[in-house]
Structure formats: C-alpha cells, structure tokens
Motif scaffolding. Structure first.
Motif, short mmCIF file in Angstrom:
data_model
loop_
_atom_site.label_atom_id
_atom_site.label_comp_id
_atom_site.label_asym_id
_atom_site.label_seq_id
_atom_site.Cartn_x
_atom_site.Cartn_y
_atom_site.Cartn_z
N SER A 201 0.81 -1.18 -0.05
CA SER A 201 -0.03 0.06 -0.15
C SER A 201 1.00 1.24 0.02
O SER A 201 0.31 2.20 -0.48
N TYR A 233 -5.40 9.88 0.18
CA TYR A 233 -6.15 10.11 -0.85
C TYR A 233 -5.15 10.66 -1.93
O TYR A 233 -3.92 10.84 -1.79
N GLU A 252 -8.45 6.74 -0.58
CA GLU A 252 -7.95 5.25 -0.78
C GLU A 252 -8.14 4.66 0.88
O GLU A 252 -8.39 3.26 0.82
N ASP A 253 -8.12 5.38 1.73
CA ASP A 253 -8.23 4.71 3.34
C ASP A 253 -8.31 5.85 4.23
O ASP A 253 -7.95 6.76 4.14
N GLY A 281 -14.56 6.33 -1.68
CA GLY A 281 -14.05 5.10 -1.57
C GLY A 281 -15.11 4.23 -0.70
O GLY A 281 -16.00 5.00 -0.20
#
Length: 422
Positions: A201, A233, A252-253, A281
C-alpha cells in the motif's frame, strides 16, 4: 487428478509464472506477467497456500488462501482462512474446478481449526452455494464540496490542541500499523493487515499489473500528540472553462480511532484548495457521512453492496467468540450442503448468551429457528436482522416468538465493516 484429466493441486516450484498467466487471464489483465510481477508475487505468496488446476501441464484455474484474523462483535480475533485470487479460465468454465479447489482448501482449513473462511466476492451468485453469506456491506459516496455547508475558511480541527499533519511514506510505515491495529480490535468485521499489506500500500513492493501512484497522507494528532486518525487520498487534476478547477480527491483509506478524528479528516479533505469533488471509497454502511455535513444532500451514494463474505467452518466456536448485548437462549438448525470431502458445518446448536459471555454447543433439543449456513453469516457480525430474514423467507421460525428472541441477541449497536480488499 479427476476423471477429466485435470490435476487440482498445490503449486510446484517453477509454476508461478504460468499460474500468474492464468490469474491475469481470469481478471482480464494482460496475460503474460513481467519479471517484476513474478518476483513481487513470489514474496506475496510466500506465506500463502497456492492451488491451481492444470490441464496437460497448463494452469487453467487459480486459487490462494492465507491466515487471517477477523474481529468478532466484542473485539475477539477469530482465526480465519482468507480466500483470494480465484479464477477459472474461460476455456474451462462449468467443469467443477472451483468446487474442487475450494473443497481441497476448506478441508485443510477445518483440520487446522480455523473457525471461518472469508472472501470478497467479485460476483454475487457464486459463493452462496458453498455456504458463504454476505456478512458486511459498504457504501461509496460522492461529495459535492461546495454544497456541504462546511466553513470554507476551515483551517484545522475544532478540538483544542489537535492538529492535522501531512506525513511521508516512511512515517506511514511506522504509525500506520499501530493505528490500524487499534482500530481493527474494536471494529467488528475488520481483518488484520500484515507487513506485506503495508509494503504494497505504500509502494515498497510494486507490481506492473497493478500500477501504483503515491497518495497523499495526513494524520490527525490529539492534544497530546498521539495519532488518532490517518487518511490516504489521491487527486486527479482537471480544469474547466474560465480556468475553473474541477479536481477530484479520491480517498483510498481512512482509519480513525475517535469520532473527532473522523470528523476532522473528512473536513480536511473537503477543504483542500481546487478540490470540488470527493470520492470516499467504500465506507462502513453507518459511517458518519453524509450526516456530519450541514447539508447531507451534498453527498450521494455512488455504490452500495455486499463486501466481506463469511463461511462458518466451526459454528459453535464462531458464535461463542462474539459478545451479545441481550440475554437469552435459542436453538438453531443450521443447514449446510456437504462440501465434498470438506464435510459440513451444519447441525443443531444451542446458543446461551448474555452480556457476561456466551456458549454455543451442539444439541438434540427441538429447533427454534431453521436457517442456512450462509444466512447465519448475515447474523454473526450483526449485519442481518432476524425479523427481516424471516420476512425474506431465509429463516423458518419453528417456535412462536423465537425470531424476536434471536433478533435481540444478534443485533449490534453499530454495523460491522471490513475496510480491506484481499
């Protein structure tokens, strides 16, 4: 080897490139793996159980599983067999290859003592016949930043002494695992992230088949300097007529230990100059979005659907591992079609539960409710409603009032969520 001459077995030395070619074919990627893909996948599968189906020496189906922990309601980690990389080549569909692969793997998982098997389903209708059921759901939101009603002059968290800092990849690799471990221990449905997850990641391990673009990272720190939230992001630059920005930030997280951290990180990403749209997301179905905005209509649900699928391999162990907010007893007749030599997880079970603890054992007592193993997966993490499943015809009530008792037991104050794809 089956009667059709197709050999279903573990991968052997020297076969990874051929296995990857079949994997890429199944997922509609360029079939031939690069040298970097083969080297990277060698590291990724090192701690995995890799299976394949081979016809005349050529890989025509792929399958991988690995050890995982899933957080049960109440915070207990439950040993799981995580399944990924399932493909069957288009030349070999409808020959029972998936059935043979999944049977071989789940039989071994049962022997190891895993209580669960999990997967993220690319297609909905495949895995129900193998005893899996959707145990968590998710929603992706698209936010029109200008309509949120957030203060355009926002310059930081409202909590005294708190702040948001941009952090680089090296710091993410230090603070990220600690933060996430604290999060997943309190989030039912969350799965663990190993060192390989963080390497991939953060771009330390890259595959050509999945190009990596470095995201921005921002950390929320409380007044004592402790990290309570982290957001990743990426941005897409786009300008309209009249030199007007039309840029999008895609999250993204986002991991937050406190509501304050979660609120502040959403406010932060919605306050970045030139960003007019935020794609969130996939988020928990009861995320604070969109209601944390003064105008919740600024966000629209772009995608809603099932996420983590669960098959209970040991019903008694799984039901005993979670906590229950109510007190009561219920006898469940769990119907599970035998999965080849992998056996069945079905039977009749008595669950005695209270806030102080729970015990689930096999019993010969009369059943209160009858349901499939896949339907029980809807209930295990608290995502499903017994009364709703009864109305859908997925549960049969054998004793009047039993559904209400079971509903009070299985319900949870917050819905489960799995933030990861695997």
């Amino acid at each position: 080897m089956g009667g059709d001459g197709i050999d279903v077995r573990p991968l052997r030395d020297g076969e990874l490139a051929d296995w990857l070619r079949a994997l890429n074919t199944g997922f509609l990627s360029p079939p031939t793996p690069t040298a970097r893909d083969v080297a990277g996948r060698t590291e990724i599968v090192a701690d995995s159980r890799v299976l394949g189906a081979f016809d005349a020496g050529r890989c025509v189906a792929t399958y991988r599983s690995f050890d995982q922990q899933v957080t049960a309601v109440g915070g207990a980690p439950v040993a799981s067999n995580a399944i990924s990389n399932i493909t069957v080549s288009p030349t070999h569909r409808r020959r029972g290859l998936l059935s043979r692969l999944i049977d071989l793997d789940l039989r071994a998982a049962r022997e190891r003592g895993d209580a669960l098997a999990t997967l993220i389903a690319a297609e909905y209708r495949i895995y129900g016949r193998f005893g899996f059921g959707p145990a968590t759901r998710g929603t992706e939101w698209v936010v029109d930043v200008a309509r949120t009603g957030l203060d355009p002059r926002w310059s930081g968290p409202a909590e005294p002494g708190a702040r948001i800092d941009l952090v680089d990849l090296a710091e993410v690799r230090v603070i990220g695992p600690v933060l996430y471990d604290g999060f997943r221990r309190r989030q039912p449905g969350a799965t663990d992230r190993d060192a390989m997850w963080w390497r991939r990641s953060t771009g330390e391990l890259r595959l050509d088949v999945h190009p990596w673009k470095e995201p921005f990272y921002a950390a929320y720190r409380n007044a004592d300097g402790a990290v309570e939230g982290l957001i990743a992001y990426r941005t897409e630059e786009k300008w309209g007529e009249g030199k007007q920005p039309l840029n999008t930030a895609t999250v993204e997280d986002l991991v937050a230990l406190t509501p304050a951290a979660e609120r502040a990180l959403w406010a932060y990403v919605c306050s970045i100059d030139w960003i007019v749209t935020v794609r969130t997301g996939m988020l928990a179905p009861d995320t604070l979005l969109p209601d944390l905005f003064p105008d919740p209509r600024a966000a629209r649900a772009a995608t809603q659907g099932d996420w983590l699928w669960v098959r209970l391999l040991d019903v008694a162990a799984a039901l005993s591992a979670r906590t229950y907010e109510g007190t009561g007893s219920v006898v469940l007749e769990v119907v599970d079609e035998p999965l080849g030599a992998g056996g069945t997880s079905g039977g009749r079970f008595r669950l005695d539960a209270s806030p102080q603890g729970a015990q689930c054992v096999r019993t010969t007592a009369a059943a209160d409710l009858t349901l499939s193993l896949g339907t029980l997966a809807w209930l295990w993490l608290g995502e499903g409603s017994v009364q709703r499943l009864l109305a859908l015809g997925r549960i049969t009530q054998e004793r009047p009032g039993a559904a209400a008792v079971a509903d009070a037991l299985f319900r949870t104050s917050r819905r489960p969520w799995c933030p990861d794809v695997f």
